[in-house]
Write an enzyme that holds these catalytic residues in place. Structure first.
Site, PDB file in Angstrom:
ATOM      1  CB  ALA A 381      -0.932   0.008   1.207  1.00 29.44           C
ATOM      2  CG  HIS A 416       2.203   0.875   7.779  1.00 30.00           C
ATOM      3  ND1 HIS A 416       3.335   0.471   8.445  1.00 30.00           N
ATOM      4  CD2 HIS A 416       2.638   1.612   6.724  1.00 30.00           C
ATOM      5  CE1 HIS A 416       4.403   0.935   7.824  1.00 30.00           C
ATOM      6  NE2 HIS A 416       4.006   1.632   6.770  1.00 30.00           N
ATOM      7  CD  GLU A 417       0.252   2.266   3.825  1.00 34.40           C
ATOM      8  OE1 GLU A 417       0.760   3.376   3.552  1.00 34.40           O
ATOM      9  OE2 GLU A 417       0.928   1.225   3.860  1.00 34.40           O
ATOM     10  CD  GLU A 439       7.536   3.316   5.185  1.00 38.43           C
ATOM     11  OE1 GLU A 439       6.604   2.701   5.760  1.00 38.43           O
ATOM     12  OE2 GLU A 439       7.332   4.078   4.225  1.00 38.43           O
TER      13      GLU A 439
END
Length: 987
Positions: A381, A416-417, A439
């Protein structure tokens, strides 16, 4: 950005399974010089000494003159005639001829560095694109507003793969005066488009640069602005345009200052066919019809952001939406026939945006956020601000047909995104050497969001087995790299989008949270994002924020601690030895293969500042900490218990090796009552013992004796840790006469637990369902008859009567059928994988197909995997990974790699992750000298491209480790297994 493969598959598969010479010497040859050979004459014409001196002087003068001319002409050559990339960059309608660029750059030239000169700062882009999905091209124009920070005669920005009409490039002052451009040229080494101005641009003035006409190709390479294809339910092939700009591919879409710290506002306009929807980062401001019936959509201006966060989609999509109380509109998009798989994503997205808004004390900035599932996507993604793009497997979930693991994976990726909205989009790393900040923090925060939404999942324990344990294998190799690594070449940027940056970054941040405490960790993050909102920061600046956050509580220089974990590769093993009332701690770098690199090259000397935590079974939830900063030290730990538990709940990124007596006590306690330890500590004992044995620091009898207690273990996390570690032993011994005994040992352990927990699908907590699924899969693999009979019956009912099987068991049933079946079974499931619209089912089916025991079917599968008409490019690496399951499939996929290496290397060299993952999955379990030599020669003849170079080095290092392992441990394990088999009737 979420890397596409390792974790997703780990969630899924952990559940299942020179001569001396007298020849004359020539002088060194330089560019433009004539080589002068000095030889002893053996005949011909002789000259006098004076003539020789005169001749030599003339030659020297000529050489100097030629050198000067070459230098001057070479510089002009760089200035005037460098064309864009020979393969893809052409300049139509240009008024000047193009010449071949020089192969090297004078370091004094302003375009010689990988980084743009810090002389211009863009503030606004007006970008217009027209996408044509019939001809597969896009046309564009861009106007860039910029401020001059230092006086300069050059405008240098990025471009690659674009055809720019240079006659339509212009520069204007803020009062609209056209400034003469002397020359334009391209520097392929750094992907720079350079404009040489007649007059210098004046400091502090504002200027505009116009690229009024450029075009690019909508390729299917998954980079920049590319095309993706799919089939409708009626069988029609349709196309869409999709973007992926991280890390350095915005320059493939439009000329720009493509560095993360050169943030700007963007106004985007997209022209597209009327039957398609166009999406970008912001809501549509206006929509008008233009010639040909096309639609022109103009979007609101974006917040200040980096170029890599821009995004575009032009496609025929369906969506569902909801508006949050804050006014944020959330939409989830997919193909029409996947619409019913988007409901969970919308529900979870709303909860997660609200969670992070509360966590950071800052709301989302953009007024809408789209989350789009696309058929072809290289990464898992991408967090584009306001337009997040996903692989279909990372966004779509069908509650009736998808296993629980799919719901978990979708939630993890989405969290996460969405976390990137605050950490990455609002506050961004200054340069790609701190990619791990983006990240690593997003990978850490995603677990916070899951814990908030699903507290019964106990995700911080899953984080240990899914992320931390696996990345330790990679970081235990001499070919690893620090999480913060200097970037000196454009290709190096992509190289570090790997598990070290993501998962080790996350692991050291988990440790940071552990010693700061959750409150101070959250407070530090809030302060950081608030301070650097719409700005960029370096790693040292975030450590300063954290140090300031805790300064009133205790003295701690966070940067001094964290630098030892982020600026040197690897991690330590801490050995604990009892010496009277004291405990002596020693630390050393843990390696699976010895490193010949001297430690003097490392300013930290492979010594870490370790927050060493410890406790006892009686106080398992009350961890204490000592700061261990030297190679060895002794401490009074004030322990009254006979058992010492270190690295409590695995909050630290290090191994612990106890003395033999303590290992004996831990083993005995596990066999007596393992529940006095937490599940994560039990998993830690198992993992560390096996890792230490694999590294030659502990006898294998220790972890094997520990594992016997698993007959009574009903926790998913310890069982997962064991099966991950014992699987390596199985793989290594698969061609050994000890293999049968290993299988007998595992059969007994698994059968005992399988009989206790039974076959129950669809009920219980996540970890209970995960355990049952994992044990059922192992029972089928080990041919426990009750389990095999169940799988066979389920497949028969599914095939003959259309009875739907439990989604949690689908992969097990499919793989068992393929393992036992013939071509008819294989072809049936292959065809089903081609037609199902449930993306999780498609993945399970493709995984199961690699279990076949018929060699020709496996060879055919690999050939089909590299055929775009049969397997999507994004899925190729998954197929290669599926071949690790059986001895036969591992052998065949290695042979395939060796036979087709040049084709694979040439074909996939541009993909960010594909070739890297193919190499890793195919070679990491090789353990023979012959294959090692073959691979080394293969890589030497055709060096791996791009990111794959690191993977090849890691693979070779792992093979050497495997060969060493076989020599050290095969006999030890065989003897232990022999003893076990001899006593199994007494158990």
């Amino acid at each position: 950005m979420s890397s596409s493969k390792d974790k997703e598959n780990s969630v899924e598969n952990s559940l299942i399974n020179g001569k001396n010479s007298t020849a004359p010497v020539s002088s060194q040859k330089h560019a433009g010089d004539t080589a002068v050979a000095i030889r002893r004459p053996t005949g011909g014409i002789y000259i006098t000494r004076v003539q020789c001196i005169v001749l030599a002087a003339v030659i020297v003068a000529v050489v100097v003159l030629v050198g000067v001319l070459v230098g001057l002409l070479g510089q002009r050559h760089c200035l005037a005639t460098l064309s864009n990339t020979v393969s893809s960059y052409k300049e139509p309608n240009t008024d000047k001829p193009t010449l071949t660029p020089k192969p090297t750059l004078d370091p004094k030239l302003p375009w010689a560095n990988i980084r743009l000169p810090q002389k211009l700062s863009p503030s606004f882009y007006r970008l217009k694109l027209r996408t044509d999905l019939d001809t597969f091209v896009f046309h564009g124009s861009v106007k860039i507003k910029m401020k001059v920070l230092q006086e300069t005669s050059y405008i240098i920005l990025h471009s690659v793969g674009l055809k720019i009409t240079t006659s339509k490039v212009s520069v204007r002052s803020s009062d609209d005066e056209v400034l003469p451009i002397v020359d334009q040229f391209y520097v392929p080494e750094n992907q720079f488009h350079v404009l040489q101005m007649k007059k210098k641009l004046i400091k502090q003035r504002t200027y505009f640069v116009y690229f009024e006409e450029f075009l690019g190709e909508l390729k299917d390479d998954l980079r920049g602005l590319y095309r993706s294809s799919y089939k409708t339910p009626s069988g029609e092939t349709k196309f869409m345009a999709v973007s992926q700009l991280q890390a350095v591919d915005a320059r493939r879409v439009f000329p720009c200052f493509d560095e993360p710290d050169l943030k700007a506002n963007f106004s985007v306009t997209i022209e597209h066919a009327p039957d398609l929807t166009a999406l970008s980062n912001m809501p549509v401001k206006s929509s008008t019809k233009v010639s040909g019936g096309w639609i022109r959509d103009e979007y609101e201006t974006t917040p200040i952001m980096s170029t890599y966060l821009l995004a575009f989609v032009v496609a025929d999509l369906s969506h569902r939406e909801s508006t949050m109380p804050s006014g944020l509109k959330v939409r989830v998009w997919g193909l029409a026939d996947t619409f019913d798989q988007t409901a969970f994503a919308l529900e979870f997205a709303i909860r997660t945006y609200q969670f992070f808004t509360d966590f950071f004390g800052l709301p989302e900035v953009v007024p809408k956020t789209d989350h789009v599932a696309v058929p072809d996507f290289s990464a898992g993604a991408m967090e584009n601000w306001g337009l997040v793009l996903y692989r279909q497997t990372s966004l779509l979930y069908d509650p009736q047909a998808s296993p629980l693991s799919t719901k978990y994976w979708v939630a993890l990726v989405m969290a996460h995104e969405i976390a990137h909205t605050w950490f990455g989009n609002m506050a961004t790393m200054r340069w790609w050497d701190d990619l791990w900040l983006n990240e690593g923090f997003a990978s850490t925060l995603m677990y916070f969001a899951l814990e908030n939404s699903y507290p019964d999942w106990k995700v911080f324990d899953l984080q240990i087995i899914d992320d931390i344990f696996p990345v330790m294998i990679r970081d235990a190799l001499p070919t690893s790299h620090p999480v913060s690594t200097p970037i000196n070449d454009p290709h190096d940027i992509e190289r570090y989008f790997d598990r070290i940056s993501y998962d080790k970054g996350m692991a050291v941040l988990r440790m940071l949270k552990g010693f700061l405490g959750k409150y101070h960790f959250q407070q530090g993050l809030q302060e950081y994002v608030s301070q650097y909102k719409f700005d960029n920061a370096e790693m040292s600046e975030i450590w300063q924020v954290f140090s300031k956050t805790v300064q009133n509580n205790y003295s701690l220089h966070v940067g001094n601690v964290m630098d030892t974990w982020t600026r040197q590769m690897g991690f330590p093993v801490v050995t604990v030895t009892k010496q009277g009332k004291l405990h002596k701690l020693t630390q050393r770098r843990f390696l699976l293969v010895e490193d010949q690199t001297p430690t003097t090259d490392n300013p930290y000397g492979y010594i870490w500042h370790i927050p060493f935590t410890y406790t006892s079974p009686e106080q398992i939830h009350q961890a204490k900490v000592v700061w261990f900063k030297n190679s060895s030290a002794s401490y009074d730990l004030h322990m009254t218990s006979d058992i010492l538990v270190c690295n409590v709940n695995y909050t630290g990124f290090y191994l612990v090796n106890y003395d033999r007596e303590m290992w004996r006590r831990i083993t005995e306690q596990l066999h007596t009552d393992h529940t006095v330890f937490s599940p994560s500590n039990r998993a830690g004992f198992i993992h560390d013992a096996f890792m230490l044995a694999r590294g030659g620091l502990l006898d294998y009898t220790v972890p094997l004796n520990i594992s016997m207690y698993l007959r009574y273990e009903r926790g998913y996390v310890p069982w997962n840790a064991f099966l991950r570690e014992i699987k390596y032993v199985e793989y290594m011994l698969s061609n050994s006469d000890a293999y049968g005994k290993v299988e007998a040992f595992l059969h007994d352990l698994v059968k005992h637990v399988f009989q206790q927990i039974g076959i129950v699908a669809g009920s219980g907590t996540l970890r209970e369902r995960y355990l049952r699924r994992m044990i059922l899969g192992q029972a089928c693999r080990l041919r426990v008859q009750i389990a095999v009979d169940y799988a066979q019956g389920m497949y028969r009912n599914f095939k003959e009567n259309g009875v739907k099987m439990p989604a949690d068991h689908a992969l097990i049933v499919y793989s068992n059928a393929v393992y036992e079946g013939d071509q008819e079974v294989w072809d049936f499931l292959w065809n089903r994988s081609r037609h199902t619209k449930v993306v999780s089912e498609k993945k399970d089916l493709m995984n199961a197909l690699a279990y076949s025991q018929k060699s020709w079917l496996l060879w055919r599968y690999l050939h089909w995997a590299t055929d775009k008409t049969k397997v999507r490019t994004q899925d190729v690496k998954d197929v290669f990974g599926f071949f690790r399951h059986t001895t036969q499939s591992r052998s065949i996929v290695l042979q395939y790699l060796m036979r087709h290496w040049k084709q694979l290397n040439d074909r996939y060299r541009e993909d960010l992750f594909l070739l890297r993952d193919i190499i890793f999955e195919t070679t990491r379990l090789v353990n023979d000298e012959y294959s090692l030599l073959e691979l080394e020669e293969l890589y030497e003849r055709n060096p791996p491209a791009g990111l794959a170079s690191n993977a090849a080095k890691n693979g070779i290092a792992l093979i050497r480790s495997n060969i060493k392992w076989m020599k050290m441990n095969e006999r030890v394990i065989a003897d232990w297994m022999e003893t076990y088999v001899g006593t199994r009737d007494d158990m």
